[in-house]
Each structure stands twice: as C-alpha cells, then as structure tokens.
Scaffold this motif. Structure first.
Motif, mmCIF file in Angstrom:
data_model
loop_
_atom_site.group_PDB
_atom_site.id
_atom_site.type_symbol
_atom_site.label_atom_id
_atom_site.label_comp_id
_atom_site.label_asym_id
_atom_site.label_seq_id
_atom_site.Cartn_x
_atom_site.Cartn_y
_atom_site.Cartn_z
ATOM 1 N N LYS A 190 41.226 4.405 19.264
ATOM 2 C CA LYS A 190 41.606 3.141 18.631
ATOM 3 C C LYS A 190 40.510 2.578 17.724
ATOM 4 O O LYS A 190 40.371 1.369 17.579
ATOM 5 N N SER A 191 39.732 3.440 17.091
ATOM 6 C CA SER A 191 38.681 2.981 16.188
ATOM 7 C C SER A 191 39.142 3.120 14.734
ATOM 8 O O SER A 191 39.950 3.984 14.391
ATOM 9 N N LEU A 192 38.616 2.250 13.879
ATOM 10 C CA LEU A 192 38.908 2.271 12.449
ATOM 11 C C LEU A 192 37.610 2.577 11.711
ATOM 12 O O LEU A 192 36.591 1.905 11.946
ATOM 13 N N SER A 193 37.630 3.606 10.839
ATOM 14 C CA SER A 193 36.418 4.003 10.127
ATOM 15 C C SER A 193 36.687 4.035 8.627
ATOM 16 O O SER A 193 37.814 4.229 8.169
ATOM 17 N N VAL A 194 35.631 3.790 7.848
ATOM 18 C CA VAL A 194 35.699 3.870 6.390
ATOM 19 C C VAL A 194 34.569 4.765 5.909
ATOM 20 O O VAL A 194 33.519 4.881 6.568
ATOM 21 N N VAL A 216 39.830 4.929 4.212
ATOM 22 C CA VAL A 216 39.965 4.405 5.561
ATOM 23 C C VAL A 216 40.744 5.383 6.436
ATOM 24 O O VAL A 216 41.657 6.069 5.964
ATOM 25 N N LYS A 217 40.364 5.396 7.729
ATOM 26 C CA LYS A 217 41.011 6.311 8.679
ATOM 27 C C LYS A 217 41.058 5.658 10.054
ATOM 28 O O LYS A 217 40.095 5.028 10.486
ATOM 29 N N PHE A 218 42.207 5.818 10.750
ATOM 30 C CA PHE A 218 42.379 5.256 12.091
ATOM 31 C C PHE A 218 42.471 6.387 13.114
ATOM 32 O O PHE A 218 43.243 7.335 12.947
ATOM 33 N N LYS A 233 42.819 3.798 0.059
ATOM 34 C CA LYS A 233 41.527 3.198 -0.264
ATOM 35 C C LYS A 233 41.613 1.680 -0.114
ATOM 36 O O LYS A 233 42.618 1.081 -0.501
ATOM 37 N N VAL A 234 40.544 1.097 0.435
ATOM 38 C CA VAL A 234 40.486 -0.345 0.642
ATOM 39 C C VAL A 234 39.081 -0.821 0.269
ATOM 40 O O VAL A 234 38.183 -0.022 0.003
ATOM 41 N N THR A 235 38.947 -2.129 0.255
ATOM 42 C CA THR A 235 37.609 -2.708 0.109
ATOM 43 C C THR A 235 37.104 -3.041 1.509
ATOM 44 O O THR A 235 37.713 -3.837 2.225
ATOM 45 N N ALA A 236 36.009 -2.386 1.886
ATOM 46 C CA ALA A 236 35.448 -2.568 3.225
ATOM 47 C C ALA A 236 34.154 -3.376 3.139
ATOM 48 O O ALA A 236 33.381 -3.228 2.188
ATOM 49 N N PHE A 237 33.939 -4.203 4.137
ATOM 50 C CA PHE A 237 32.710 -4.992 4.224
ATOM 51 C C PHE A 237 31.926 -4.472 5.437
ATOM 52 O O PHE A 237 32.413 -4.527 6.572
ATOM 53 N N ASP A 285 30.856 7.478 -0.543
ATOM 54 C CA ASP A 285 29.600 8.068 -1.018
ATOM 55 C C ASP A 285 28.796 8.692 0.109
ATOM 56 O O ASP A 285 27.563 8.565 0.190
ATOM 57 N N GLY A 286 29.487 9.360 1.027
ATOM 58 C CA GLY A 286 28.812 10.038 2.124
ATOM 59 C C GLY A 286 28.369 9.134 3.263
ATOM 60 O O GLY A 286 27.775 9.603 4.234
ATOM 61 N N GLN A 287 28.634 7.831 3.168
ATOM 62 C CA GLN A 287 28.279 6.896 4.230
ATOM 63 C C GLN A 287 29.522 6.489 5.017
ATOM 64 O O GLN A 287 30.605 6.370 4.445
ATOM 65 N N THR A 288 29.335 6.275 6.306
ATOM 66 C CA THR A 288 30.457 5.948 7.192
ATOM 67 C C THR A 288 30.131 4.688 8.000
ATOM 68 O O THR A 288 28.996 4.492 8.430
ATOM 69 N N ALA A 289 31.140 3.859 8.176
ATOM 70 C CA ALA A 289 31.034 2.680 9.041
ATOM 71 C C ALA A 289 32.250 2.648 9.954
ATOM 72 O O ALA A 289 33.355 3.045 9.546
ATOM 73 N N VAL A 290 32.058 2.185 11.185
ATOM 74 C CA VAL A 290 33.125 2.247 12.193
ATOM 75 C C VAL A 290 33.275 0.887 12.878
ATOM 76 O O VAL A 290 32.295 0.189 13.126
ATOM 77 N N ALA A 291 34.530 0.544 13.194
ATOM 78 C CA ALA A 291 34.853 -0.593 14.054
ATOM 79 C C ALA A 291 35.534 -0.032 15.300
ATOM 80 O O ALA A 291 36.615 0.562 15.208
#
Length: 446
Positions: free
Chosen positions: A391-395, A384-386, A431-435, A398-404
C-alpha cells in the motif's frame, strides 16, 4: 568469631533459619573469649607503642592481658558478651537473604490465604492486590540490640503486616475521606449518626455512624461499645528479589536533642557527629494481598444501606486507594515509606503513560509532516506507481525516487482525480507533480 546467645550444642551455622530467627536469637554479634584473644594478638603484633606494651604483658598470661586491656579508658578491650560493632555491621547482610525454605513458606502462606478465600461468599470478602512503590518497614520500635527492631510473624519468622495495622490505616483513611476535605465519592456522609444499635432484647441503645458500624467504636466511659463488622487479615509480602533490604537513617544534632545534660541549652550546629543507624525493610515492587471479611448478617441488621449492592466494598476500596496514595502502611510513612499502588492504580498509570506517548508520537508526526511540507521540492512530470502489496505510493524522476508508506500512500492516492487513480491502479504510465522532502513523498497533484 562473635557468637549468638544460644547453647553451644546448636552450633553456629544458621543459614537455614528464617530471617526472623537470624535477626533474633541466632544473631551472632556477641563477643566470645576467642574474639578477645584474637584482638589481644592483633594488638601485640602491631608495630607501635601499644604493641610493645601488650607483647610484654603476654608474659603474664592471657588472663592478665585481657584484665589490663579491659581497664583502659582509650580503646578498651571488649568484654565477654559485649556487642561486637564489626559483627553488627556484618549481621545485616546475613539477615537479609531469604533461603529456599523461606521462599517456600511465603508461597505456602499466600496459598493458604487464597484457599481460605474460597470458603467465603463473594459478598462477604474484599480482596485487593497492591505493589509497594517504596520500601516497607514495620516494628521499628521493638527492642533489639541493633537499635531498630522489625516485625516478623511467629513461628515462621517472616515479614508481615499485621491485620490490626491494616485496620488502623484504613480507619484513618476513612476518617479523612469522611471529613469532607477530600473529593470522596462514597464517604461524604459516613460520620452521620443514623443506624440505630439495639441490644439482644431489641431495645434501642444508641446511634452509630457508618464508620462505627464498619470499624467499631468504644466510648471513653466503656458504654456504647460496638464491634465492627469488618475483619482484617494479616498480610504476607511476596518479597521482590527474595531478599530484604537495609535502609539507613542518619539523625543529626543528637547533641542538641538527646544529650540530657545540655538538652535545650546548646545550639544545634554542623560540627556534630551524625550517627548512621541501619534498619530492615521490605524492598519496593514487593506484592501485598489485602483481605477484608465482612459479617454481612450483622451489617444487614445495623446498616442495611451499606449491605445493599455491596456498598461497603465501594467504601473500603476508596479507603484503600486513599491509604495507598497518601498514608502508607507500616512505619516511617511520614517520610514516604509504605507507599503502595493497587492494580487499578498501576493500570491507570500505564494507560496515562500510553496516552502521553501516543500524544507525543502524534505531535511529532504532525511536526515532521509540517516541516516536510515547508521544505518540500516540486518534481514536475514525476512517474507515479502504487504498490498493492504494501500500500505504498512512489514517484520517480531523473533517477531519484521518493516513497509514501502505508497509510500515507493510500491517502495521497485518494487525493488524485478518479481517472488518474484508475490508471495508476491499472499500472498505466501516469505523470504527476510530486512534492518531495528528505526522500519522502509529501503531496501529489495532477
């Protein structure tokens, strides 16, 4: 070419004339001798039995041909100064357009009224701006060769709404509100007889209601006459698009309603011939400035409660709002013409539309969030990275990225334990568990 009923020395170019003049004395719809001769030549050139007949008549001279064709029962030749139907249809287009002079005169008249407003005290004047939401027409009953007239302000020849018409509509609106059949805030006691009217010697003459004081009254026997304290100015429309508009009414069943020989004896049916009738209107979105002047000195004497805190303005404003929404101004109001909206009404509509849009947007946002929550996949051990900048949070996993994105990114960061938040803000490896659903970070857990 059809002509206007004016002396020849005035010519035939009336583009610089006002619409009222072009609709009136300068209306070129009358048959001239040149029109008759042109019609004769056109008939003579036709390859038909009539064409051969007219051609043979021409040998006797144009006068003989015109006299013979005038006597015909079928397709007779138009007489001098008869109305030319084709020219009548074309005249509407020439009448509608406003020239540069018309536009300047409208601006000057509106500016003159605005200047006159400054001569009254704030407590003596009510001014309301309104916008037409339907075509506006007036003066249809005026006699005119095109069947329906129109009211123009002389000598300017510009469309207007007479102050007497405004007063009539406002009085009708006030009477409806005072009847108790509407949810009125101000008019519920306006028909009660309470202010006493005195003559110049101070003697009591009769009682009057708020309606009588504001608009005036006149008994059938001529006694107990009272002049109202309100004066209504003429209204000069600021015409949308700098052009009038032609509307059409199409009366049906004229054989049933208008044929005097059989009126009431012939049943209406669908095989009649409807007759389209054109008439002039001021187009929607044109602007109207209403001015009402109050004789506050007389009002204070007749009905002090109406003068206190300028209550008469609240009454008139409510009457205007009612008239805009339910009565309309001018002619054909029973079929929707003359409807208007005040600036307050338009702002209310804009606010309501914005509220509906915001509610729909929020509902869609909630539906999207619910759908994403239901379809979210767990990414265990995602990094995870902020981003402090946006002010976005990304995870990432395995080479895949998701952003809030903001503000969702900060909200999700706030759901993590304080020690993890501190590490993330310090750019430490966490490291976290991301949904994740559809590439969007929906939820995170430690």
């Amino acid at each position: 070419m059809p002509i206007a009923a004016i002396p020849e020395y005035l010519g035939n170019d009336f583009k610089s004339a006002s619409p009222g003049q072009r609709f009136g004395m300068y209306l070129p719809i009358w048959t001239a001798r040149a029109d008759q001769e042109a019609d004769v030549r056109k008939r003579a050139e036709a390859k038909s039995r009539e064409g051969d007949e007219v051609s043979s008549l021409l040998s006797k001279g144009m006068e003989a041909v015109i006299a013979a064709l005038r006597q015909r029962d079928r397709k007779p030749l138009a007489g001098l100064w008869d109305k030319n139907d084709f020219a009548s249809r074309q005249a509407w287009r020439d009448v509608c357009a406003l020239n540069k002079g018309d536009i300047e005169r409208i601006k000057a008249l509106v500016a003159r009224q605005s200047e006159q407003v400054t001569t009254f005290g704030a407590s003596d004047l009510l001014r309301l701006q309104a916008t037409a939401i339907a075509p506006f027409t007036t003066g249809l009953g005026n006699e005119h060769p095109l069947e329906n007239g129109f009211a123009f302000l002389n000598p300017y020849g510009l469309p207007y709404l007479a102050g007497s018409g405004v007063k009539g509509v406002l009085r009708a609106a006030a009477q409806e509100l005072a009847s108790g059949q509407w949810d009125s805030k101000e008019w519920h006691h306006a028909e009660d007889l309470h202010p006493e009217v005195h003559n110049k010697h101070g003697q009591r003459m009769f009682d009057a209601s708020d309606l009588d004081v504001l608009f005036g009254s006149e008994a059938l026997n001529g006694e107990n006459h009272l002049r109202g304290v309100l004066s209504f100015w003429d209204v000069i429309p600021q015409i949308e698009g700098n052009s009038l508009m032609v509307e059409i009414m199409t009366p049906h069943q004229s054989h049933y309603y208008q044929d005097k020989a059989v009126a009431g004896s012939t049943s209406p049916h669908d095989s009649g011939s409807p007759n389209p009738i054109s008439f002039l209107t001021v187009p929607p979105n044109s602007r109207f400035a209403f001015h009402v002047v109050c004789d506050t000195a007389r009002l204070q004497d007749l009905a002090p409660d109406l003068a206190n805190n300028e209550r008469w303005k609240a009454l008139l404003t409510e009457a205007f709002e009612h008239a805009f929404a339910w009565l309309g101004f001018g002619g054909k109001t029973s079929v929707g013409y003359g409807a208007m909206e005040s600036e307050a009404m338009r702002q209310q509509k804009r606010d309501e539309a914005k509220k509906r849009e915001d509610e729909a947007r929020e509902q869609k946002k909630q539906q999207d969030a619910q759908r994403q929550e239901q379809s979210a996949q767990a990414w265990a051990g995602a990094k995870v990275k902020f981003n402090r900048a946006n002010k976005s949070l990304s995870v990432e996993k395995d080479g895949q990225t998701a952003v809030a994105l903001q503000p969702k990114g900060e909200e999700l960061l706030g759901t993590l334990p304080p020690e993890l938040r501190s590490k993330i803000m310090g750019n430490q490896f966490v490291k976290v568990t991301a949904f994740v659903a559809e590439g969007v970070l929906v939820r995170v857990s430690a």
